[in-house]
Motif scaffolding. Structure first.
Motif, PDB file in Angstrom:
ATOM      1  N   SER A   1       2.543  -4.640   9.503  1.00  0.00           N
ATOM      2  CA  SER A   1       1.616  -5.766   9.594  1.00  0.00           C
ATOM      3  C   SER A   1       0.375  -5.426   8.774  1.00  0.00           C
ATOM      4  O   SER A   1       0.187  -4.263   8.369  1.00  0.00           O
ATOM      5  N   ALA A   2      -0.466  -6.425   8.565  1.00  0.00           N
ATOM      6  CA  ALA A   2      -1.730  -6.200   7.858  1.00  0.00           C
ATOM      7  C   ALA A   2      -2.509  -5.087   8.550  1.00  0.00           C
ATOM      8  O   ALA A   2      -3.034  -4.172   7.898  1.00  0.00           O
ATOM      9  N   GLU A   3      -2.557  -5.138   9.854  1.00  0.00           N
ATOM     10  CA  GLU A   3      -3.332  -4.151  10.601  1.00  0.00           C
ATOM     11  C   GLU A   3      -2.770  -2.736  10.425  1.00  0.00           C
ATOM     12  O   GLU A   3      -3.528  -1.777  10.270  1.00  0.00           O
ATOM     13  N   GLN A   4      -1.448  -2.630  10.455  1.00  0.00           N
ATOM     14  CA  GLN A   4      -0.833  -1.297  10.277  1.00  0.00           C
ATOM     15  C   GLN A   4      -1.136  -0.747   8.885  1.00  0.00           C
ATOM     16  O   GLN A   4      -1.447   0.438   8.739  1.00  0.00           O
ATOM     17  N   PHE A   5      -1.045  -1.592   7.882  1.00  0.00           N
ATOM     18  CA  PHE A   5      -1.306  -1.146   6.509  1.00  0.00           C
ATOM     19  C   PHE A   5      -2.762  -0.696   6.362  1.00  0.00           C
ATOM     20  O   PHE A   5      -3.054   0.389   5.856  1.00  0.00           O
ATOM     21  N   VAL A   6      -3.666  -1.538   6.876  1.00  0.00           N
ATOM     22  CA  VAL A   6      -5.094  -1.224   6.756  1.00  0.00           C
ATOM     23  C   VAL A   6      -5.432   0.059   7.517  1.00  0.00           C
ATOM     24  O   VAL A   6      -6.180   0.906   7.019  1.00  0.00           O
ATOM     25  N   SER A   7      -4.871   0.231   8.700  1.00  0.00           N
ATOM     26  CA  SER A   7      -5.164   1.444   9.486  1.00  0.00           C
ATOM     27  C   SER A   7      -4.701   2.708   8.775  1.00  0.00           C
ATOM     28  O   SER A   7      -5.350   3.747   8.864  1.00  0.00           O
ATOM     29  N   ALA A   8      -3.570   2.611   8.099  1.00  0.00           N
ATOM     30  CA  ALA A   8      -3.067   3.799   7.394  1.00  0.00           C
ATOM     31  C   ALA A   8      -3.941   4.132   6.195  1.00  0.00           C
ATOM     32  O   ALA A   8      -4.153   5.291   5.862  1.00  0.00           O
ATOM     33  N   LEU A   9      -4.498   3.115   5.551  1.00  0.00           N
ATOM     34  CA  LEU A   9      -5.212   3.325   4.286  1.00  0.00           C
ATOM     35  C   LEU A   9      -6.721   3.507   4.437  1.00  0.00           C
ATOM     36  O   LEU A   9      -7.333   4.318   3.734  1.00  0.00           O
ATOM     37  N   ARG A  10      -7.328   2.762   5.336  1.00  0.00           N
ATOM     38  CA  ARG A  10      -8.793   2.821   5.440  1.00  0.00           C
ATOM     39  C   ARG A  10      -9.241   4.209   5.883  1.00  0.00           C
ATOM     40  O   ARG A  10      -8.643   4.813   6.768  1.00  0.00           O
TER      41      ARG A  10
ATOM     42  N   LYS B   1     -21.262  10.546  -7.702  1.00  0.00           N
ATOM     43  CA  LYS B   1     -20.341   9.739  -8.494  1.00  0.00           C
ATOM     44  C   LYS B   1     -19.091   9.415  -7.700  1.00  0.00           C
ATOM     45  O   LYS B   1     -18.466  10.299  -7.125  1.00  0.00           O
ATOM     46  N   THR B   2     -18.777   8.144  -7.636  1.00  0.00           N
ATOM     47  CA  THR B   2     -17.557   7.692  -6.979  1.00  0.00           C
ATOM     48  C   THR B   2     -16.839   6.786  -7.968  1.00  0.00           C
ATOM     49  O   THR B   2     -17.439   6.299  -8.912  1.00  0.00           O
ATOM     50  N   ALA B   3     -15.558   6.560  -7.739  1.00  0.00           N
ATOM     51  CA  ALA B   3     -14.866   5.596  -8.602  1.00  0.00           C
ATOM     52  C   ALA B   3     -13.743   4.923  -7.822  1.00  0.00           C
ATOM     53  O   ALA B   3     -13.819   3.770  -7.452  1.00  0.00           O
ATOM     54  N   GLY B   4     -12.713   5.703  -7.506  1.00  0.00           N
ATOM     55  CA  GLY B   4     -11.490   5.123  -6.944  1.00  0.00           C
ATOM     56  C   GLY B   4     -11.629   4.548  -5.552  1.00  0.00           C
ATOM     57  O   GLY B   4     -10.783   3.771  -5.107  1.00  0.00           O
ATOM     58  N   THR B   5     -12.692   4.913  -4.848  1.00  0.00           N
ATOM     59  CA  THR B   5     -12.850   4.414  -3.479  1.00  0.00           C
ATOM     60  C   THR B   5     -12.935   2.883  -3.482  1.00  0.00           C
ATOM     61  O   THR B   5     -12.473   2.223  -2.551  1.00  0.00           O
ATOM     62  N   THR B   6     -13.503   2.304  -4.536  1.00  0.00           N
ATOM     63  CA  THR B   6     -13.587   0.845  -4.631  1.00  0.00           C
ATOM     64  C   THR B   6     -12.217   0.218  -4.881  1.00  0.00           C
ATOM     65  O   THR B   6     -11.868  -0.794  -4.278  1.00  0.00           O
ATOM     66  N   TRP B   7     -11.439   0.843  -5.729  1.00  0.00           N
ATOM     67  CA  TRP B   7     -10.075   0.325  -5.978  1.00  0.00           C
ATOM     68  C   TRP B   7      -9.267   0.322  -4.677  1.00  0.00           C
ATOM     69  O   TRP B   7      -8.526  -0.626  -4.396  1.00  0.00           O
ATOM     70  N   LEU B   8      -9.445   1.357  -3.855  1.00  0.00           N
ATOM     71  CA  LEU B   8      -8.717   1.387  -2.576  1.00  0.00           C
ATOM     72  C   LEU B   8      -9.162   0.254  -1.657  1.00  0.00           C
ATOM     73  O   LEU B   8      -8.357  -0.277  -0.885  1.00  0.00           O
ATOM     74  N   GLU B   9     -10.431  -0.114  -1.740  1.00  0.00           N
ATOM     75  CA  GLU B   9     -10.895  -1.249  -0.930  1.00  0.00           C
ATOM     76  C   GLU B   9     -10.283  -2.561  -1.405  1.00  0.00           C
ATOM     77  O   GLU B   9     -10.129  -3.498  -0.626  1.00  0.00           O
ATOM     78  N   GLU B  10      -9.943  -2.625  -2.689  1.00  0.00           N
ATOM     79  CA  GLU B  10      -9.232  -3.819  -3.171  1.00  0.00           C
ATOM     80  C   GLU B  10      -7.881  -3.928  -2.468  1.00  0.00           C
ATOM     81  O   GLU B  10      -7.492  -5.008  -2.003  1.00  0.00           O
ATOM     82  N   ILE B  11      -7.192  -2.806  -2.360  1.00  0.00           N
ATOM     83  CA  ILE B  11      -5.879  -2.820  -1.688  1.00  0.00           C
ATOM     84  C   ILE B  11      -6.047  -3.145  -0.205  1.00  0.00           C
ATOM     85  O   ILE B  11      -5.269  -3.901   0.376  1.00  0.00           O
ATOM     86  N   ILE B  12      -7.084  -2.572   0.398  1.00  0.00           N
ATOM     87  CA  ILE B  12      -7.339  -2.841   1.808  1.00  0.00           C
ATOM     88  C   ILE B  12      -7.621  -4.328   2.015  1.00  0.00           C
ATOM     89  O   ILE B  12      -7.079  -4.957   2.930  1.00  0.00           O
ATOM     90  N   GLY B  13      -8.445  -4.881   1.133  1.00  0.00           N
ATOM     91  CA  GLY B  13      -8.766  -6.308   1.236  1.00  0.00           C
ATOM     92  C   GLY B  13      -7.535  -7.181   1.066  1.00  0.00           C
ATOM     93  O   GLY B  13      -7.345  -8.158   1.804  1.00  0.00           O
ATOM     94  N   LEU B  14      -6.695  -6.818   0.118  1.00  0.00           N
ATOM     95  CA  LEU B  14      -5.450  -7.580  -0.100  1.00  0.00           C
ATOM     96  C   LEU B  14      -4.572  -7.517   1.143  1.00  0.00           C
ATOM     97  O   LEU B  14      -4.060  -8.538   1.613  1.00  0.00           O
ATOM     98  N   ALA B  15      -4.417  -6.310   1.692  1.00  0.00           N
ATOM     99  CA  ALA B  15      -3.568  -6.138   2.872  1.00  0.00           C
ATOM    100  C   ALA B  15      -4.139  -6.908   4.059  1.00  0.00           C
ATOM    101  O   ALA B  15      -3.415  -7.598   4.784  1.00  0.00           O
TER     102      ALA B  15
END
Ligand SMILES: [Zn+2]
Length: 421
Positions: free
Chosen positions: A350-359, A287-301
């Motif tokens: 930058s987008a890259e910095q945000f994504v690197s921190a979160l992904r 069971k997973t849930a929040g991992t998808t919501w985090l990908e929404e933020i990653i995609g936005l960034a």
């Protein structure tokens, strides 16, 4: 009676908090199917998530049905009323065919005098030396021990029975899948305890098809497992052996399997899980849930511009409300606040910095598990933005859905169900 609704061998729970990613999630299952692994998607959403978002169980069903139709998925799929209780189950009844009956809060509650003793009398086979195929060291128990463990769990089992019968009243026997969860508690259930719990659930007439015990170690949201890996592996294998044994001994459904909650991002466990399943020839529900919501933020960034600005705004909001956001999740997050960058800093990223921190790429030095966990529990901030957030999801749909699919397929389904080693 028609054949009861049966949960398939491999199933994967996905959460879609804002109901925009069902297609992207289903695509990951299709990719797994093309490569030979049949993994059935189960869309899960708890009452707590619905309350935070302000959504309705009907929405989860509609999003799942639409995705299945749009992509022409021919295999089954399910909609899980996640972590329901007697007082919250009703609103899910018209929409769900899978029920996760959460009785963790009943563990340790007093039972009627004599019922634990009665259980121990009825189950003399549970006292003494119990040889279970697949477990090297036989369990060694006494009648007093069985009575003590039964005393600890019987109230939870009785509650599971009440909730199960409520669902039967509404939906009819065999028309839904039953899971029992005991994971949201402080102490793990040992394999001998699991055996007693299963015997008691069989007595109570609950035909569960999956059970989510609390395992040893920390299952923090959205990050890897923290704990003794060898111990987890031993416990997981013993639980599998106990389940196979209990199915025969107590006449529980033949497809009964373990359910791994907070199962996303537990990369170090996927090898041991896969080996255990192969060894016992058994299935699993993850069971997973929040991992998808985090990908929404990653995609936005990743989209940059207004997408990145919104992701930065959500982080700033989460940081501002850190106490309030973390409180309900205390047992499933570990955030070192000194490792959280300030909103001012993140706003310069930058987008890259945000994504690197979160992904979730543990090999990336810029990856920040503290920031990731804070954003994991921060979906309330996006929910408060209402239509503005949903508009951004639509505006950056390509970038987001690419990340959602890749995360589920590459980092979850592949290592769990397709890797050969
Ligand atoms: Zn859970």
């Amino acid at each position: 009676m028609a054949k009861p609704l049966t949960l398939e061998k491999y199933s994967f729970g996905v959460g879609d908090r804002f109901a925009h990613q069902a297609q992207a999630q289903l695509r990951a299952c299709m990719m797994a199917a093309e490569r030979g692994a049949e993994v059935i998607p189960v869309w899960n959403k708890s009452n707590r998530e619905h309350l935070t978002i302000g959504s309705e169980p009907a929405g989860t069903r509609t999003a799942a049905d639409k995705a299945v139709q749009a992509l022409g998925w021919q295999k089954s799929y399910h909609v899980d009323a996640d972590h329901i209780r007697l007082e919250t189950v009703d609103r899910f009844l018209p929409h769900s065919d899978f029920y996760t009956i959460d009785v963790a809060d009943w563990i340790g509650k007093a039972v009627e005098a004599g019922s634990a003793g009665g259980f121990a009398d009825r189950h003399s086979e549970l006292a003494g030396r119990i040889l279970i195929p697949g477990i090297e060291q036989p369990f060694q128990t006494t009648r007093a021990e069985v009575e003590r463990i039964a005393g600890k769990y019987l109230s939870a089992v009785e509650e599971a029975g009440k909730i199960y019968r409520r669902i039967v009243e509404a939906k009819g026997k065999g028309n839904f899948i039953t899971e029992v969860s005991m994971d949201e508690t402080d102490r793990p259930q040992t394999p001998p305890e699991l055996l007693i719990i299963l015997a008691a659930l069989a007595d109570e007439g609950v035909p569960l098809q999956t059970i989510a015990p609390k395992f040893t170690g920390r299952f923090n949201k959205g990050v890897d497992y923290v704990g003794d890996l060898a111990r987890f592996e031993r416990e997981f294998n013993e639980d599998l052996a106990v389940i196979a044994f209990a199915v025969k001994q107590y006449g529980l459904p033949a497809n009964l399997k373990l359910s791994l909650h907070s199962g996303s991002d537990k990369f170090s466990l996927y090898g041991p899980v896969r080996w255990g399943l192969a060894r016992f020839g058994t299935g699993v529900h993850v069971k997973t849930a929040g991992t998808t919501w985090l990908e929404e933020i990653i995609g936005l960034a990743e989209a940059g511009g207004s997408g990145l600005a919104l992701a930065q705004e959500i982080y700033a909001g989460a940081l501002e409300h850190v106490d309030e956001l973390c409180a309900p999740y205390a047992s499933v997050i570990d955030i070192d606040r000194t490792k959280l960058p300030s909103a001012t800093t993140v706003n310069t990223w930058s987008a890259e910095q945000f994504v690197s921190a979160l992904r979730h790429d543990p090999g990336n030095k810029a990856f920040n598990p503290h920031l990731r966990q804070l954003l994991h529990v921060g979906y309330k901030i996006a929910a408060k933005m209402g239509e503005r957030y949903l508009e951004a999801l639509r505006a950056h749909a390509d970038c987001i859905s690419r990340n959602v699919t890749a995360n589920l397929y590459e980092r979850h389904l592949k290592p769990l169900f397709l890797d050969k080693k």
